[in-house]
Motif scaffolding. Structure first.
Motif, PDB file in Angstrom:
ATOM      1  N   LEU A  17      26.468  -4.557 -29.261  1.00  0.00           N
ATOM      2  CA  LEU A  17      26.258  -2.872 -28.055  1.00  0.00           C
ATOM      3  C   LEU A  17      27.488  -2.499 -28.111  1.00  0.00           C
ATOM      4  N   SER A  18      26.608  -1.062 -27.938  1.00  0.00           N
ATOM      5  CA  SER A  18      27.692  -0.184 -27.041  1.00  0.00           C
ATOM      6  C   SER A  18      28.167  -0.229 -25.975  1.00  0.00           C
ATOM      7  N   LEU A  19      28.432  -0.961 -25.184  1.00  0.00           N
ATOM      8  CA  LEU A  19      29.091  -0.337 -24.199  1.00  0.00           C
ATOM      9  C   LEU A  19      30.057  -1.713 -23.817  1.00  0.00           C
ATOM     10  N   ASN A  20      30.951  -1.556 -23.246  1.00  0.00           N
ATOM     11  CA  ASN A  20      32.351  -2.202 -23.069  1.00  0.00           C
ATOM     12  C   ASN A  20      32.377  -3.273 -22.350  1.00  0.00           C
ATOM     13  N   GLY A  21      33.326  -3.916 -22.332  1.00  0.00           N
ATOM     14  CA  GLY A  21      33.644  -5.320 -21.939  1.00  0.00           C
ATOM     15  C   GLY A  21      33.380  -5.470 -20.608  1.00  0.00           C
ATOM     16  N   THR A  22      33.650  -4.596 -19.234  1.00  0.00           N
ATOM     17  CA  THR A  22      33.247  -3.496 -17.953  1.00  0.00           C
ATOM     18  C   THR A  22      32.573  -3.099 -17.999  1.00  0.00           C
ATOM     19  N   LEU A  23      31.199  -3.671 -17.463  1.00  0.00           N
ATOM     20  CA  LEU A  23      30.300  -2.332 -16.742  1.00  0.00           C
ATOM     21  C   LEU A  23      30.118  -3.020 -15.607  1.00  0.00           C
ATOM     22  N   LYS A  24      29.885  -2.166 -14.558  1.00  0.00           N
ATOM     23  CA  LYS A  24      29.188  -2.175 -13.492  1.00  0.00           C
ATOM     24  C   LYS A  24      27.644  -1.775 -13.614  1.00  0.00           C
ATOM     25  N   ASP A  27      26.656   1.641 -14.218  1.00  0.00           N
ATOM     26  CA  ASP A  27      27.145   2.349 -15.369  1.00  0.00           C
ATOM     27  C   ASP A  27      25.563   1.605 -16.012  1.00  0.00           C
ATOM     28  N   ALA A  28      25.492   0.430 -15.755  1.00  0.00           N
ATOM     29  CA  ALA A  28      24.424  -0.184 -16.394  1.00  0.00           C
ATOM     30  C   ALA A  28      23.435   1.026 -16.976  1.00  0.00           C
ATOM     31  N   VAL A  29      22.284   1.429 -15.249  1.00  0.00           N
ATOM     32  CA  VAL A  29      21.503   2.082 -14.865  1.00  0.00           C
ATOM     33  C   VAL A  29      21.314   3.405 -16.004  1.00  0.00           C
ATOM     34  N   GLU A  43      15.682  -3.145 -28.505  1.00  0.00           N
ATOM     35  CA  GLU A  43      16.530  -4.298 -27.555  1.00  0.00           C
ATOM     36  C   GLU A  43      17.755  -3.923 -26.872  1.00  0.00           C
ATOM     37  N   GLU A  44      18.350  -3.116 -27.525  1.00  0.00           N
ATOM     38  CA  GLU A  44      19.573  -3.434 -26.795  1.00  0.00           C
ATOM     39  C   GLU A  44      19.141  -2.179 -24.683  1.00  0.00           C
ATOM     40  N   THR A  45      18.273  -1.423 -24.776  1.00  0.00           N
ATOM     41  CA  THR A  45      17.887  -1.133 -23.888  1.00  0.00           C
ATOM     42  C   THR A  45      17.554  -2.755 -22.757  1.00  0.00           C
ATOM     43  N   LYS A  46      16.015  -3.124 -23.536  1.00  0.00           N
ATOM     44  CA  LYS A  46      15.597  -3.895 -22.604  1.00  0.00           C
ATOM     45  C   LYS A  46      17.019  -5.590 -22.706  1.00  0.00           C
ATOM     46  N   SER A  47      17.903  -4.974 -23.413  1.00  0.00           N
ATOM     47  CA  SER A  47      18.889  -6.361 -22.672  1.00  0.00           C
ATOM     48  C   SER A  47      19.353  -5.976 -21.674  1.00  0.00           C
ATOM     49  N   VAL A  48      19.887  -4.581 -21.497  1.00  0.00           N
ATOM     50  CA  VAL A  48      20.815  -4.313 -20.610  1.00  0.00           C
ATOM     51  C   VAL A  48      19.716  -4.130 -18.885  1.00  0.00           C
ATOM     52  N   ILE A  49      18.098  -3.853 -19.566  1.00  0.00           N
ATOM     53  CA  ILE A  49      17.589  -4.331 -18.066  1.00  0.00           C
ATOM     54  C   ILE A  49      17.564  -5.670 -17.703  1.00  0.00           C
ATOM     55  N   THR A  50      17.002  -6.266 -18.286  1.00  0.00           N
ATOM     56  CA  THR A  50      16.634  -7.734 -18.081  1.00  0.00           C
ATOM     57  C   THR A  50      18.132  -8.180 -17.640  1.00  0.00           C
ATOM     58  N   PHE A  52      21.238  -7.049 -16.718  1.00  0.00           N
ATOM     59  CA  PHE A  52      20.720  -6.646 -15.419  1.00  0.00           C
ATOM     60  C   PHE A  52      20.696  -6.247 -13.804  1.00  0.00           C
ATOM     61  N   GLY A  53      19.028  -7.516 -14.226  1.00  0.00           N
ATOM     62  CA  GLY A  53      17.747  -6.526 -13.037  1.00  0.00           C
ATOM     63  C   GLY A  53      17.573  -5.725 -12.894  1.00  0.00           C
ATOM     64  N   ILE A  54      17.288  -5.105 -13.523  1.00  0.00           N
ATOM     65  CA  ILE A  54      17.574  -3.477 -12.897  1.00  0.00           C
ATOM     66  C   ILE A  54      15.717  -3.102 -11.976  1.00  0.00           C
ATOM     67  N   SER A  55      15.577  -2.943 -11.749  1.00  0.00           N
ATOM     68  CA  SER A  55      14.356  -2.347 -10.828  1.00  0.00           C
ATOM     69  C   SER A  55      14.002  -0.984 -11.397  1.00  0.00           C
ATOM     70  N   ALA A  56      12.855  -0.699 -11.542  1.00  0.00           N
ATOM     71  CA  ALA A  56      11.669   0.149 -11.636  1.00  0.00           C
ATOM     72  C   ALA A  56      12.357   1.294 -10.268  1.00  0.00           C
ATOM     73  N   GLU A  57      12.318   1.026  -9.258  1.00  0.00           N
ATOM     74  CA  GLU A  57      12.678   1.909  -8.519  1.00  0.00           C
ATOM     75  C   GLU A  57      14.139   2.746  -8.211  1.00  0.00           C
ATOM     76  N   GLU A  58      15.236   1.870  -9.289  1.00  0.00           N
ATOM     77  CA  GLU A  58      16.339   2.413  -9.335  1.00  0.00           C
ATOM     78  C   GLU A  58      16.611   3.128 -10.541  1.00  0.00           C
ATOM     79  N   LEU A  59      15.904   2.815 -11.354  1.00  0.00           N
ATOM     80  CA  LEU A  59      15.738   3.695 -12.373  1.00  0.00           C
ATOM     81  C   LEU A  59      15.544   4.852 -12.697  1.00  0.00           C
ATOM     82  N   ALA A  60      14.070   4.647 -11.566  1.00  0.00           N
ATOM     83  CA  ALA A  60      13.797   6.323 -11.524  1.00  0.00           C
ATOM     84  C   ALA A  60      14.160   7.074 -10.257  1.00  0.00           C
TER      85      ALA A  60
END
Length: 77
Positions: A17-24, A27-29, A43-50, A52-60
């Protein structure tokens, strides 16, 4: 971060996964919004969303297009 989330996070990192070990959360959003702009809904995108529990509102609010959010509607239920 809880034990299960931490374990899942490090398993994602080990699987290239192209992320570093410390991710806020912020940064995930921004990472997810960047992937949306590249039309990468894998899958990488979906994995980060699930993970961190990112909501659609945050992404918008971060700049994701409405059509992109509809493409991943099932993740936000």
């Amino acid at each position: 971060m809880g034990k299960a989330k931490k374990r899942n996070f490090y398993n994602c990192i080990k699987s290239n996964l192209s992320l570093n070990g410390t991710l806020k959360r912020e940064d995930a959003v921004s990472f997810v919004v960047d992937k949306f702009k590249q039309n990468d809904f894998g899958e990488e995108t979906k994995s980060v969303i699930t993970l961190f529990g990112i909501s659609a509102e945050e992404l918008a609010e971060a700049g994701a297009a409405y059509e992109d959010l509809l493409a991943l509607k099932a993740l936000f239920l």
